[in-house]
Write an enzyme that holds these catalytic residues in place. Structure first.
Site, mmCIF file in Angstrom:
data_model
loop_
_atom_site.group_PDB
_atom_site.id
_atom_site.type_symbol
_atom_site.label_atom_id
_atom_site.label_comp_id
_atom_site.label_asym_id
_atom_site.label_seq_id
_atom_site.Cartn_x
_atom_site.Cartn_y
_atom_site.Cartn_z
ATOM 1 N N ASN A 1 0.794 -1.235 0.000
ATOM 2 C CA ASN A 1 0.000 0.000 0.000
ATOM 3 C C ASN A 1 0.827 1.286 0.000
ATOM 4 O OD1 ASN A 1 -2.556 -1.387 0.059
ATOM 5 N ND2 ASN A 1 -2.063 -1.949 2.154
ATOM 6 N N ASN B 1 10.307 -0.006 5.232
ATOM 7 C CA ASN B 1 8.955 0.302 5.687
ATOM 8 C C ASN B 1 8.110 -0.870 5.208
ATOM 9 O OD1 ASN B 1 6.444 1.130 6.365
ATOM 10 N ND2 ASN B 1 6.591 3.169 5.438
ATOM 11 N N ARG C 1 -3.340 8.140 -0.241
ATOM 12 C CA ARG C 1 -3.775 7.243 0.825
ATOM 13 C C ARG C 1 -3.827 7.978 2.160
ATOM 14 N NH1 ARG C 1 0.080 2.677 3.636
ATOM 15 N NH2 ARG C 1 -1.556 1.729 4.870
ATOM 16 N N HIS D 1 8.717 3.970 9.774
ATOM 17 C CA HIS D 1 7.298 4.209 9.507
ATOM 18 C C HIS D 1 7.073 5.700 9.370
ATOM 19 C CE1 HIS D 1 6.407 0.067 10.463
ATOM 20 N NE2 HIS D 1 7.190 0.200 11.513
ATOM 21 N N TYR E 1 -0.632 9.897 6.442
ATOM 22 C CA TYR E 1 0.628 9.610 5.742
ATOM 23 C C TYR E 1 1.198 10.786 4.948
ATOM 24 C CZ TYR E 1 -0.618 4.832 6.986
ATOM 25 O OH TYR E 1 -0.943 3.703 7.695
HETATM 26 C C1 DQA Z 1 3.135 2.296 8.147
HETATM 27 C C2 DQA Z 1 2.371 1.916 9.424
HETATM 28 C C3 DQA Z 1 1.709 0.565 9.283
HETATM 29 O O1 DQA Z 1 1.001 0.234 10.468
HETATM 30 C C4 DQA Z 1 0.732 0.585 8.121
HETATM 31 O O2 DQA Z 1 0.153 -0.695 7.942
HETATM 32 C C5 DQA Z 1 1.347 1.075 6.872
HETATM 33 C C6 DQA Z 1 2.234 2.237 6.928
HETATM 34 C C7 DQA Z 1 3.737 3.711 8.217
HETATM 35 O O3 DQA Z 1 4.627 4.005 7.422
HETATM 36 O O4 DQA Z 1 3.322 4.524 9.046
HETATM 37 O O5 DQA Z 1 1.074 0.573 5.776
HETATM 38 O O6 DQA Z 1 4.207 1.383 7.983
#
Ligand code: DQA
Length: 153
Positions: free
Chosen positions: A11, A74, A18, A100, A23
């Site tokens: 994702n 990540n 998104r 993250h 994010y």
């Molecule tokens: C993430 C945090 C994860 O919990 C989430 O599933 C993501 C993005 C972040 O970059 O904050 O896909 O890794």
């Protein structure tokens, strides 16, 4: 030449559209461009990859770890679920930094546990796109501090 592989899980190809409140508005291509400039300035060979497939992420970690490259990862939601990813980091001896964009500890409880953190050098979370540059810097300084750094090509 030192080598760093920046690996992105599921994702993260949707960054920019998104959940921007969580994010941010930058795309993964924006982040990659910034890291490429940084890598060039530091004289580091950069590989940048995104995949939605757990197996492909496992293979990418193995490849990086076995060749002695540093890994900035990540892993997205696989962070919280993937024993295979944890085993790939441990098994290939990858020097890995978990990153993250969001502060996972300030979010839902299912995001509080990381399968991979115990086999990573360290964790950076909550700084938005800057988590990538911070992770890159942390990985690079750890690679340079490796006892055999001078002996590596
Ligand atoms: C993430 C945090 C994860 O919990 C989430 O599933 C993501 C993005 C972040 O970059 O904050 O896909 O890794």
């Amino acid at each position: 030449m030192l080598e760093i592989h920046v690996l992105n899980g599921p994702n993260l190809n949707l960054l920019g559209r998104r959940e921007p409140a969580v994010y941010g508005h930058e795309t993964l291509a924006d982040i990659e461009a910034r890291l490429r400039a940084k890598a060039e300035a530091e004289g580091v060979a950069l590989t940048f990859l995104q995949t939605n497939d757990e197996g492909a992420l496992v293979s990418a970690v193995q490849e990086a770890g076995l060749k002695g490259a540093g890994v900035v990862i990540n892993a997205g939601a696989y962070t919280h679920t993937s024993i295979a990813l944890r085993d790939a980091i441990a098994g290939s001896g990858a020097l890995a930094v978990e990153i993250h964009l969001s502060n996972v500890h300030a979010r839902e409880s299912f995001r509080h546990h990381s399968m991979i953190a115990p086999v990573c050098k360290g964790v950076i979370a909550g700084f938005g796109a800057a988590s990538y540059t911070l992770g890159f810097d942390a990985c690079l300084s750890a690679l340079r501090a490796r006892p055999d750094a001078a002996a590596r090509p």
